[in-house]
Design a protein around this motif. Structure first.
Motif, PDB file in Angstrom:
ATOM      1  N   ASP A 155       3.493 -14.629  42.360  1.00 37.71           N
ATOM      2  CA  ASP A 155       3.735 -14.683  43.806  1.00 37.71           C
ATOM      3  C   ASP A 155       3.300 -16.048  44.311  1.00 37.71           C
ATOM      4  O   ASP A 155       2.228 -16.540  43.954  1.00 37.71           O
ATOM      5  N   ILE A 156       4.147 -16.676  45.135  1.00 36.75           N
ATOM      6  CA  ILE A 156       3.812 -17.963  45.752  1.00 36.75           C
ATOM      7  C   ILE A 156       4.483 -18.018  47.120  1.00 36.75           C
ATOM      8  O   ILE A 156       5.686 -17.796  47.250  1.00 36.75           O
TER       9      ILE A 156
ATOM     10  N   HIS B 283      -5.314 -11.135  48.281  1.00 35.86           N
ATOM     11  CA  HIS B 283      -4.458 -10.927  47.120  1.00 35.86           C
ATOM     12  C   HIS B 283      -3.932 -12.245  46.553  1.00 35.86           C
ATOM     13  O   HIS B 283      -3.279 -12.233  45.506  1.00 35.86           O
ATOM     14  N   THR B 284      -4.156 -13.352  47.228  1.00 33.34           N
ATOM     15  CA  THR B 284      -3.636 -14.643  46.775  1.00 33.34           C
ATOM     16  C   THR B 284      -4.706 -15.714  46.915  1.00 33.34           C
ATOM     17  O   THR B 284      -5.649 -15.580  47.705  1.00 33.34           O
TER      18      THR B 284
ATOM     19  N   SER C 155      -8.182  -8.340  43.621  1.00 35.07           N
ATOM     20  CA  SER C 155      -7.916  -7.779  44.954  1.00 35.07           C
ATOM     21  C   SER C 155      -8.727  -6.538  45.248  1.00 35.07           C
ATOM     22  O   SER C 155      -8.510  -5.895  46.282  1.00 35.07           O
TER      23      SER C 155
ATOM     24  N   ARG D 205      -0.024 -20.175  49.083  1.00 33.43           N
ATOM     25  CA  ARG D 205      -0.776 -18.983  48.690  1.00 33.43           C
ATOM     26  C   ARG D 205      -0.189 -18.458  47.384  1.00 33.43           C
ATOM     27  O   ARG D 205       0.978 -18.080  47.331  1.00 33.43           O
ATOM     28  N   VAL D 206      -1.022 -18.441  46.328  1.00 29.65           N
ATOM     29  CA  VAL D 206      -0.540 -18.179  44.972  1.00 29.65           C
ATOM     30  C   VAL D 206      -1.279 -16.967  44.416  1.00 29.65           C
ATOM     31  O   VAL D 206      -2.498 -16.831  44.586  1.00 29.65           O
ATOM     32  N   GLY D 207      -0.517 -16.070  43.741  1.00 24.28           N
ATOM     33  CA  GLY D 207      -1.088 -14.963  42.987  1.00 24.28           C
ATOM     34  C   GLY D 207      -0.735 -15.119  41.517  1.00 24.28           C
ATOM     35  O   GLY D 207       0.403 -15.446  41.172  1.00 24.28           O
TER      36      GLY D 207
END
Length: 495
Positions: free
Chosen positions: A252-253, A164-165, A158, A177-179
């Protein structure tokens, strides 16, 4: 031989005091040299000797000629000796190896500290490999620390204002959207020539997108996010890299747009435009066929009028020839049925024609299109007194050619749009006290005179599919303020 003996006999040997003075001078010079060596290198040699670092006075003198910093080499060897590293002159961390690494541009202290850390952690790292890693441009101490204590890399990175994803789409068209966080430790075996963190981030991102793309629905991924990391880590993402992947964790998703539905909507819009283009072509063909039929009707009507014009002459010839006179005498009580029917139909046609089409009526083609500017239907600018009189006027066009000509004469970017009955009905019902008008087939925004019809008449014509409407208003341009004055046309008298 006699000459030689004579020469030796003539030499005078130095006296005792001369010999003593010479020895004294030599002793003083030697003492000064020893004092100079002790003053310059004695402290370093004594420090190394007391620490068991195995550094000779010769090595210190050679360092001065090679412009190598004495304190750096001495401190490095003392650190290695105290840490228990091998400082053997043949196989260990010798003084010559440290000097050679320093002269090659390497960081001696960084290499020694890395070896000490590796020795404490039980990692097999000799001096030659550590020096090679350092000369290759890698931070060997950081590599050892990362090998002992793994580091965490964010995927995607990032930094620099990036996303960020990661964005990936499942088979049902829904975007996720995945982190992810990737835990890695340094692989010292492949640190030279191995790929860096950027390659790890790219491979992990590729694996995550592949895992989501192979899922049937996005709900499967939301139910078990671990399938993403399992599918990514089993593909050997750390091959030929300087790191070994310890774990991939999804932190994160989020659910994004429905990409599949949007693509279907775009395809439907494209199909609609294609269908409209085909419909426009068929409409143009129908209009051309209608005009062709009207031409046939006009031609047949002209032939009919010519034929009617020949009837009186034929009757006169028949009277003069006598047969018609005799026939009339024979049947004076009745007329020939065919002639009577023909004359009656002709008289009805003439009367009906004179009743339906007065000479001062302006007939216009029924408008089917309007022009939009910023999603608003445009119309001519009215004079203030006409605006107070509650007139609402828009431009209307019967075909593509008129609105193309209008758009060519207008400085604004205009968009044609179909004129539908629903819009007309809404305008009439929302403002019943306002006179709603439609200017038909204007050539440009500055025409001197315009003919207009009421929206009610256009609505009725579209409802009954009538091709023509009758003009009921005229708009006249005032060149001073570039606005139009509205005046109604006189109602034609029916006969």
């Amino acid at each position: 031989m006699a000459v030689v003996f004579d020469f030796v006999a003539e030499l005078e040997l130095p006296s005792f005091w001369q010999v003593m003075v010479g020895l004294g001078v030599f002793a003083v010079v030697l003492s000064l040299l020893i004092l100079t060596i002790i003053a310059k290198w004695g402290s370093y040699w004594l420090q190394a000797y007391m620490s068991g670092a195995d550094i000779t006075m010769k090595s210190l003198i050679v360092m001065s000629f090679l412009r190598v910093e004495h304190r750096l080499i001495v401190t490095a060897k003392i650190m290695a000796r105290q840490a228990g590293l091998s400082i053997d002159r043949n196989t260990g961390m010798s003084t010559n190896r440290l000097q050679a690494h320093h002269l090659a541009g390497g960081d001696v202290m960084n290499v020694v500290q890395a070896q000490i850390a590796a020795h404490r952690a039980g990692i097999d790292l000799d001096f030659d490999r550590a020096a090679a890693i350092d000369l290759a441009g890698r931070d060997v101490l950081l590599a050892v620390q990362t090998s002992v204590s793994p580091k965490v890399i964010h995927c995607p990175r990032s930094e620099g204002g990036g996303s960020h994803t990661l964005s990936a789409v499942a088979k049902n068209g829904v975007e996720l959207r995945v982190g992810a966080r990737v835990t890695v430790r340094t692989n010292l075996e492949q640190l030279i020539g191995g790929a860096t963190e950027e390659t790890i981030i790219a491979r992990v991102g590729q694996g995550i997108i592949t895992a989501i793309g192979s899922a049937e629905t996005h709900m499967d991924v939301l139910e078990m996010p671990s399938t993403i990391s399992k599918g990514a880590i089993t593909n050997g993402l750390d091959a030929n890299t300087a790191f070994a992947i310890v774990s991939i964790d999804i932190y994160d998703i989020d659910v994004g747009e429905n990409i599949g539905a949007r693509l279907q909507s775009d395809q439907a819009d494209a199909d609609t435009r294609i269908a409209r283009a085909f419909a426009e072509g068929r409409r143009a063909e129908a209009v051309a066929l209608e005009q062709k039929m009207k031409a046939h009707v006009s031609r047949n009507r002209a032939a009919f009028v010519l034929a009617e014009a020949k009837v009186p002459a034929a009757l006169a010839d028949a009277f003069r020839a006598g047969p018609l006179r005799r026939l009339r005498k024979d049947s004076s009580s009745t007329r020939p049925r065919i002639a009577s029917a023909h004359l009656d139909d002709h008289s009805k046609s003439l009367s009906s024609t004179s009743t339906l089409t007065p000479m001062n009526t302006i007939t216009l083609a029924t408008p089917c299109y309007v022009l939009n500017f910023d999603k608003v239907r445009i119309g001519p600018t009215l004079m203030p007194n006409d605006s107070v009189s509650s007139y609402h006027v828009i431009y209307g066009f019967s075909d593509k050619a008129p609105y193309d000509a209008f758009c060519a004469n207008s400085p604004r970017p205009l968009t044609p749009y179909p004129l539908v009955k629903g819009y007309l009905q809404n305008q009439i019902e929302m403002a019943p006290d306002v006179t709603h008008l439609v200017v038909v087939d204007a050539c440009g925004p500055q025409d001197a005179q315009l003919n207009a019809v009421t929206m009610q008449s256009v609505f009725d014509a579209l409802k009954t599919q009538s091709p023509h409407v009758t003009a009921s208003f005229r708009l006249t341009l005032n060149p001073d303020n570039e606005s139009y004055a509205v005046e109604p046309l006189d109602e034609p008298a029916l006969s």
